[in-house]
Design a protein around this motif. Structure first.
Motif, PDB file in Angstrom:
ATOM      1  N   ALA A   1      -7.208 -40.974  28.419  1.00  0.00           N
ATOM      2  CA  ALA A   1      -7.561 -39.679  27.842  1.00  0.00           C
ATOM      3  C   ALA A   1      -6.775 -39.339  26.581  1.00  0.00           C
ATOM      4  CB  ALA A   1      -7.371 -38.579  28.873  1.00  0.00           C
ATOM      5  N   SER A   2      -5.670 -40.043  26.309  1.00  0.00           N
ATOM      6  CA  SER A   2      -4.926 -39.791  25.078  1.00  0.00           C
ATOM      7  C   SER A   2      -4.886 -41.062  24.246  1.00  0.00           C
ATOM      8  CB  SER A   2      -3.496 -39.334  25.397  1.00  0.00           C
ATOM      9  OG  SER A   2      -2.802 -40.345  26.089  1.00  0.00           O
ATOM     10  N   GLY A   3      -4.809 -40.882  22.943  1.00  0.00           N
ATOM     11  CA  GLY A   3      -4.678 -42.016  22.049  1.00  0.00           C
ATOM     12  C   GLY A   3      -5.919 -42.869  21.918  1.00  0.00           C
ATOM     13  N   ARG A   4      -7.079 -42.275  22.073  1.00  0.00           N
ATOM     14  CA  ARG A   4      -8.312 -43.042  21.906  1.00  0.00           C
ATOM     15  C   ARG A   4      -8.537 -43.395  20.436  1.00  0.00           C
ATOM     16  NH1 ARG A   4     -10.455 -38.960  25.516  1.00  0.00           N
ATOM     17  NH2 ARG A   4     -10.993 -39.816  27.561  1.00  0.00           N
ATOM     18  N   VAL A   5      -9.374 -44.414  20.245  1.00  0.00           N
ATOM     19  CA  VAL A   5      -9.815 -44.792  18.905  1.00  0.00           C
ATOM     20  C   VAL A   5     -11.300 -44.482  18.793  1.00  0.00           C
ATOM     21  CG1 VAL A   5     -10.131 -46.671  17.263  1.00  0.00           C
ATOM     22  CG2 VAL A   5      -8.080 -46.611  18.709  1.00  0.00           C
ATOM     23  N   TRP A   6     -11.645 -43.702  17.789  1.00  0.00           N
ATOM     24  CA  TRP A   6     -13.032 -43.292  17.547  1.00  0.00           C
ATOM     25  C   TRP A   6     -13.605 -44.055  16.356  1.00  0.00           C
ATOM     26  CZ3 TRP A   6     -15.323 -38.307  19.359  1.00  0.00           C
ATOM     27  CH2 TRP A   6     -14.544 -37.686  20.342  1.00  0.00           C
ATOM     28  N   PHE A   7     -14.888 -44.354  16.423  1.00  0.00           N
ATOM     29  CA  PHE A   7     -15.640 -44.888  15.285  1.00  0.00           C
ATOM     30  C   PHE A   7     -16.806 -43.934  15.060  1.00  0.00           C
ATOM     31  CE2 PHE A   7     -19.040 -47.695  13.549  1.00  0.00           C
ATOM     32  CZ  PHE A   7     -18.412 -48.058  12.364  1.00  0.00           C
ATOM     33  N   VAL A   8     -16.802 -43.251  13.917  1.00  0.00           N
ATOM     34  CA  VAL A   8     -17.771 -42.191  13.651  1.00  0.00           C
ATOM     35  C   VAL A   8     -18.571 -42.547  12.402  1.00  0.00           C
ATOM     36  CG1 VAL A   8     -18.113 -39.730  13.235  1.00  0.00           C
ATOM     37  CG2 VAL A   8     -16.172 -40.500  14.631  1.00  0.00           C
ATOM     38  N   THR A   9     -19.888 -42.662  12.556  1.00  0.00           N
ATOM     39  CA  THR A   9     -20.747 -42.865  11.384  1.00  0.00           C
ATOM     40  C   THR A   9     -21.215 -41.511  10.864  1.00  0.00           C
ATOM     41  OG1 THR A   9     -22.855 -43.035  12.580  1.00  0.00           O
ATOM     42  CG2 THR A   9     -21.525 -45.040  12.391  1.00  0.00           C
ATOM     43  N   GLY A  10     -21.522 -41.450   9.576  1.00  0.00           N
ATOM     44  CA  GLY A  10     -21.874 -40.164   8.974  1.00  0.00           C
ATOM     45  C   GLY A  10     -20.729 -39.183   9.061  1.00  0.00           C
ATOM     46  N   ALA A  11     -19.510 -39.681   8.855  1.00  0.00           N
ATOM     47  CA  ALA A  11     -18.305 -38.887   9.108  1.00  0.00           C
ATOM     48  C   ALA A  11     -17.908 -37.968   7.956  1.00  0.00           C
ATOM     49  CB  ALA A  11     -17.133 -39.818   9.418  1.00  0.00           C
ATOM     50  N   SER A  12     -18.581 -38.064   6.836  1.00  0.00           N
ATOM     51  CA  SER A  12     -18.101 -37.322   5.664  1.00  0.00           C
ATOM     52  C   SER A  12     -18.514 -35.858   5.647  1.00  0.00           C
ATOM     53  CB  SER A  12     -18.585 -38.007   4.381  1.00  0.00           C
ATOM     54  OG  SER A  12     -20.006 -38.008   4.325  1.00  0.00           O
ATOM     55  N   ARG A  13     -19.489 -35.472   6.476  1.00  0.00           N
ATOM     56  CA  ARG A  13     -19.933 -34.079   6.476  1.00  0.00           C
ATOM     57  C   ARG A  13     -20.548 -33.738   7.825  1.00  0.00           C
ATOM     58  NH1 ARG A  13     -25.495 -34.101   5.987  1.00  0.00           N
ATOM     59  NH2 ARG A  13     -26.427 -35.958   5.022  1.00  0.00           N
TER      60      ARG A  13
ATOM     61  N   ALA B   1     -11.157 -34.993  16.986  1.00  0.00           N
ATOM     62  CA  ALA B   1     -10.465 -36.139  17.578  1.00  0.00           C
ATOM     63  C   ALA B   1      -9.054 -36.264  17.009  1.00  0.00           C
ATOM     64  CB  ALA B   1     -11.259 -37.416  17.328  1.00  0.00           C
ATOM     65  N   LEU B   2      -8.910 -36.074  15.710  1.00  0.00           N
ATOM     66  CA  LEU B   2      -7.594 -36.147  15.075  1.00  0.00           C
ATOM     67  C   LEU B   2      -6.683 -35.037  15.594  1.00  0.00           C
ATOM     68  CD1 LEU B   2      -8.775 -36.904  11.446  1.00  0.00           C
ATOM     69  CD2 LEU B   2      -7.455 -38.469  12.890  1.00  0.00           C
ATOM     70  N   ASP B   3      -7.239 -33.853  15.787  1.00  0.00           N
ATOM     71  CA  ASP B   3      -6.452 -32.729  16.299  1.00  0.00           C
ATOM     72  C   ASP B   3      -5.915 -33.007  17.701  1.00  0.00           C
ATOM     73  OD1 ASP B   3      -6.855 -31.318  13.988  1.00  0.00           O
ATOM     74  OD2 ASP B   3      -8.471 -30.068  14.781  1.00  0.00           O
ATOM     75  N   ARG B   4      -6.583 -33.866  18.440  1.00  0.00           N
ATOM     76  CA  ARG B   4      -6.136 -34.232  19.786  1.00  0.00           C
ATOM     77  C   ARG B   4      -5.069 -35.324  19.763  1.00  0.00           C
ATOM     78  NH1 ARG B   4     -10.483 -34.055  23.917  1.00  0.00           N
ATOM     79  NH2 ARG B   4     -10.091 -36.260  24.307  1.00  0.00           N
ATOM     80  N   GLY B   5      -4.815 -35.867  18.595  1.00  0.00           N
ATOM     81  CA  GLY B   5      -3.860 -36.956  18.493  1.00  0.00           C
ATOM     82  C   GLY B   5      -4.494 -38.331  18.526  1.00  0.00           C
ATOM     83  N   ASP B   6      -5.819 -38.397  18.536  1.00  0.00           N
ATOM     84  CA  ASP B   6      -6.518 -39.673  18.546  1.00  0.00           C
ATOM     85  C   ASP B   6      -6.548 -40.276  17.146  1.00  0.00           C
ATOM     86  OD1 ASP B   6      -6.974 -39.275  21.216  1.00  0.00           O
ATOM     87  OD2 ASP B   6      -9.097 -38.761  21.011  1.00  0.00           O
ATOM     88  N   ARG B   7      -6.987 -41.515  17.066  1.00  0.00           N
ATOM     89  CA  ARG B   7      -7.167 -42.204  15.791  1.00  0.00           C
ATOM     90  C   ARG B   7      -8.655 -42.369  15.526  1.00  0.00           C
ATOM     91  NH1 ARG B   7      -3.629 -47.269  17.373  1.00  0.00           N
ATOM     92  NH2 ARG B   7      -4.542 -46.653  19.379  1.00  0.00           N
ATOM     93  N   VAL B   8      -9.019 -42.357  14.246  1.00  0.00           N
ATOM     94  CA  VAL B   8     -10.432 -42.339  13.875  1.00  0.00           C
ATOM     95  C   VAL B   8     -10.690 -43.311  12.737  1.00  0.00           C
ATOM     96  CG1 VAL B   8     -12.336 -40.924  12.993  1.00  0.00           C
ATOM     97  CG2 VAL B   8     -10.656 -39.917  14.575  1.00  0.00           C
TER      98      VAL B   8
END
Length: 284
Positions: free
Chosen positions: A14-26, A36-43
């Motif tokens: 539940a902590s430190g996940r890695v996200w891959f987000v398409t269409g992430a610019s808007r 996700a970043l606010d939770r401490g995850d990496r993106v």
């Protein structure tokens, strides 16, 4: 498992996940990346143009990696996912969010417009799925969020091709979920209602108007103007809750109005089936 139990049982990672987000610019992609970043995850955030992410990259001390990617290019997607995995060593949450909007009557759409639209909205999501699944299967975990639309529950004039692409993505996402379940990988079809994402401005391609459709176009434009789009930030808490569930939903509608509209459309379809049940049964 009940909804309450699912909510109370967070995944071990539940902590430190890695996200891959398409269409992430808007729009929703950016909002989900920020949450996700606010939770401490990496993106790892990708889009055709990632310069709007420069401020987030600078503010998060290496926890956000952004690079350009056109999901319509299958070879580029395969290479991009390898780059994403190399950045942080794994992928935990994949948000298939990239998309565009084709506005106009079906007769008006050119072959080039139709193919370009479906290359992004349907095939682009499929290419991402094909690229990430080998990694998720090998690690025995992962959660894919397929962003479609509450509009995929029915077809509407002027947005028929948009709805068609999203409905097709709904269908193949059901198949995806079945195909990866044995590997410990979850799939949730996320169906947003109206949000202020820029989709209907920056992300829109319009057909050349045929005057024969002018009266219908005016009626549809009036209908669309009655809706009030919500701030995309409103969608983030529900999605963050879903990724924390041990048993997430297969489908999730985002927004109360969207929920009511989708249920109304589904009930109308069931009513029509029931009305013609006797005739249907004569065809056995």
């Amino acid at each position: 498992m009940t909804t309450a139990a699912a909510r109370s049982t967070a995944r071990p990672d539940a902590s430190g996940r890695v996200w891959f987000v398409t269409g992430a610019s808007r729009g929703l992609g950016r909002v989900f990346a920020e949450a996700a970043l606010d939770r401490g995850d990496r993106v790892v955030g990708v889009a055709r143009d990632v310069t709007p992410l420069d401020d987030l990259v600078a503010a998060h001390d290496g926890r956000l990696v952004a690079f350009p990617l056109d999901v319509a290019d299958r070879a580029a997607v395969m290479a991009g996912v390898e780059r994403a995995v190399a950045a942080f060593g794994r992928l935990d949450v994949v948000v298939n969010n990239a998309g565009g909007f084709l506005y106009g009557m079906l007769e008006e759409a050119t072959e080039e417009q139709v193919r370009a639209h479906l290359d992004v909205n349907l095939l682009g999501a499929l290419w991402v799925f094909q690229a990430v699944v080998p990694h998720l299967r090998e690690q025995g975990s992962g959660h894919i969020l397929q962003v479609t639309s509450m509009g995929s529950t029915g077809g509407f004039a002027t947005v028929g091709l948009y709805g068609a692409g999203k409905a097709a993505l709904d269908s193949i996402s059901e198949a995806m979920a079945m195909e990866v379940a044995d590997f410990g990988v979850k799939v949730t079809i996320v169906q947003p209602g109206g949000y202020e994402t820029g989709l209907f401005t920056q992300g829109t391609t319009a057909t050349a108007e045929n005057e024969a459709y002018a009266p219908l176009r005016a009626r549809m434009a009036e209908m669309w103007s009655e809706g009030v789009d919500a701030a995309p930030e409103k969608a983030a808490p529900a999605v963050m809750e879903v990724v924390d569930m041990a048993e997430p939903p297969r489908r999730l509608i985002l927004g109360g109005l969207a929920y009511d509209q989708a249920v109304q459309l589904l009930r109308a379809r069931l009513d029509e089936h029931a009305r013609w049940e006797a005739l249907s049964r004569t065809a056995d």
